[in-house]
Enzyme design. Structure first.
Site, PDB file in Angstrom:
ATOM      1  CD  GLN A 211      -3.077   0.491   2.220  1.00  0.00           C
ATOM      2  OE1 GLN A 211      -3.205  -0.653   2.604  1.00  0.00           O
ATOM      3  NE2 GLN A 211      -3.766   1.476   2.703  1.00  0.00           N
TER       4      GLN A 211
ATOM      5  NE  ARG B  74      -3.117  -7.952   4.896  1.00  0.00           N
ATOM      6  CZ  ARG B  74      -2.275  -6.997   4.559  1.00  0.00           C
ATOM      7  NH1 ARG B  74      -2.608  -6.112   3.626  1.00  0.00           N
ATOM      8  NH2 ARG B  74      -1.088  -6.906   5.130  1.00  0.00           N
TER       9      ARG B  74
ATOM     10  CB  SER C  54       2.519  -4.979   3.866  1.00  0.00           C
ATOM     11  OG  SER C  54       1.341  -4.919   4.637  1.00  0.00           O
ATOM     12  CG  LEU C  55      -1.472  -5.418  -0.999  1.00  0.00           C
ATOM     13  CD1 LEU C  55      -2.728  -6.245  -0.919  1.00  0.00           C
ATOM     14  CD2 LEU C  55      -1.721  -4.095  -1.651  1.00  0.00           C
TER      15      LEU C  55
ATOM     16  CD  GLN D 180       1.613  -9.331   5.865  1.00  0.00           C
ATOM     17  OE1 GLN D 180       0.506  -8.838   6.024  1.00  0.00           O
ATOM     18  NE2 GLN D 180       2.134  -9.556   4.684  1.00  0.00           N
TER      19      GLN D 180
ATOM     20  CG  HIS E 159       2.779  -4.229   9.212  1.00  0.00           C
ATOM     21  ND1 HIS E 159       2.355  -5.514   8.937  1.00  0.00           N
ATOM     22  CD2 HIS E 159       2.653  -3.539   8.039  1.00  0.00           C
ATOM     23  CE1 HIS E 159       2.004  -5.595   7.663  1.00  0.00           C
ATOM     24  NE2 HIS E 159       2.169  -4.419   7.104  1.00  0.00           N
TER      25      HIS E 159
END
Length: 317
Positions: free
Chosen positions: A11, A116, A91-92, A249, A200
């Site tokens: 992102q 998510r 991440s994503l 995560q 996170h």
């Protein structure tokens, strides 16, 4: 003969217009956007190509939009006979890596990352949390800055991006205090990130718990490529390991720098950033430089990049 890794952005990499030139030029890319529109019941393709930006930046839109764009570009590369041995995503981007390695089906991954995004957004009230990049300060000093303010509330390390760039995440007020401490310890610069939630960090644990339920509904296949996971910077050995790592995560640090090092240790010397933006390419360069290792880096977010990359990779291959 070195190996190739495809790395997928997270992102923040999105821009209005992304993926449009691939949609126009490759039927395999068009197919990806069609699947995205169908599986999300809305015109995610229109949002990618035309915006508006204020809709595209909403977490629940950004996540499927970047996933769709990255996979559209990946499919075009595959069609040209270009492929990879290792994959990772920030991440994503880890979901994109899992789709590219056949572990997740695209039509299931898109609604999953949309969900998510929603869960991550809902975990913390808007305006309460934030993130900041700490530039030019070593890991132990950033940890020292955090320790000095931890009695005031939650602030944690969210991303170890590369040497000299660490992202911290937490409650907005405490984040500001940690930023001040980091400056006192010698940070060159603090950049507060334009994000809508403190990703996170432990504040997002409830989102991880809810994601667990969503992951139970999704089919996970055997991986046909090596994917290096964010939470431990280790290759995912089998499909059973996918859900627990994706759950952790959400509220754990992203070990991007270590993930790049894992791939270098396994013989990767070419890193191709597939999708919008080019920040991962920068992180790879700085990580390799700190080790004194030579790597090739390419990023593909438009057709010109694509042509250059295909030429380079077919020469190398």
């Amino acid at each position: 003969m070195g190996k190739t890794a495809f790395i997928f952005p997270g992102q923040g990499a999105q821009f209005v217009g992304m993926g449009k030139d691939f949609y126009d030029n490759f039927s395999v890319a068009r197919e990806v956007f069609d699947i995205a529109d169908e599986s999300l019941g809305k015109y995610i393709s229109k949002l990618c190509f035309e915006g508006p930006d204020e809709e595209l930046v909403k977490t629940e839109n950004t996540q499927p939009a970047i996933l769709a764009t990255s996979i559209a570009i990946y499919k075009a590369l595959q069609q040209e006979g270009v492929d990879f041995e290792y994959a990772a995503g920030l991440s994503l981007g880890e979901y994109t890596a899992l789709v590219s390695a056949n572990a997740l089906e695209l039509e299931e991954a898109l609604p999953l990352v949309q969900k998510r995004g929603k869960l991550m957004q809902e975990a913390v009230p808007l305006g309460k949390g934030g993130m900041a990049a700490v530039l030019g300060l070593e890991k132990d000093k950033v940890e020292e800055a955090i320790n000095k303010v931890k009695d005031f509330g939650v602030v944690e390390i969210a991303n170890y991006n590369c040497p000299g760039q660490i992202v911290i995440s937490g409650e907005r007020d405490v984040l500001k205090l940690a930023a001040e401490e980091a400056k006192k310890l010698g940070a060159k610069k603090i950049v507060f990130l334009p994000v809508s939630a403190p990703f996170h960090c432990s504040l997002l644990q409830p989102a991880g718990e809810r994601l667990k339920e969503e992951l139970k509904k999704v089919k996970i296949n055997d991986l046909n490529k090596v994917v290096v996971a964010n939470v431990d910077a280790k290759p995912i050995k089998d499909k059973e390991e996918v859900p627990p790592r994706l759950i952790r995560q959400v509220s754990n640090s992203v070990l991007w720098c270590d993930s790049v090092n894992t791939m270098i240790d396994n013989g990767v010397d070419t890193f191709v950033e597939v999708g919008p933006g080019k920040s991962l390419t920068g992180f790879v360069k700085r990580t390799a430089k700190a080790r004194g290792v030579q790597v090739n880096t390419l990023n593909i977010s438009n057709i010109d990049d694509f042509k250059e990359a295909c030429e380079f990779l077919s020469r190398e291959g």
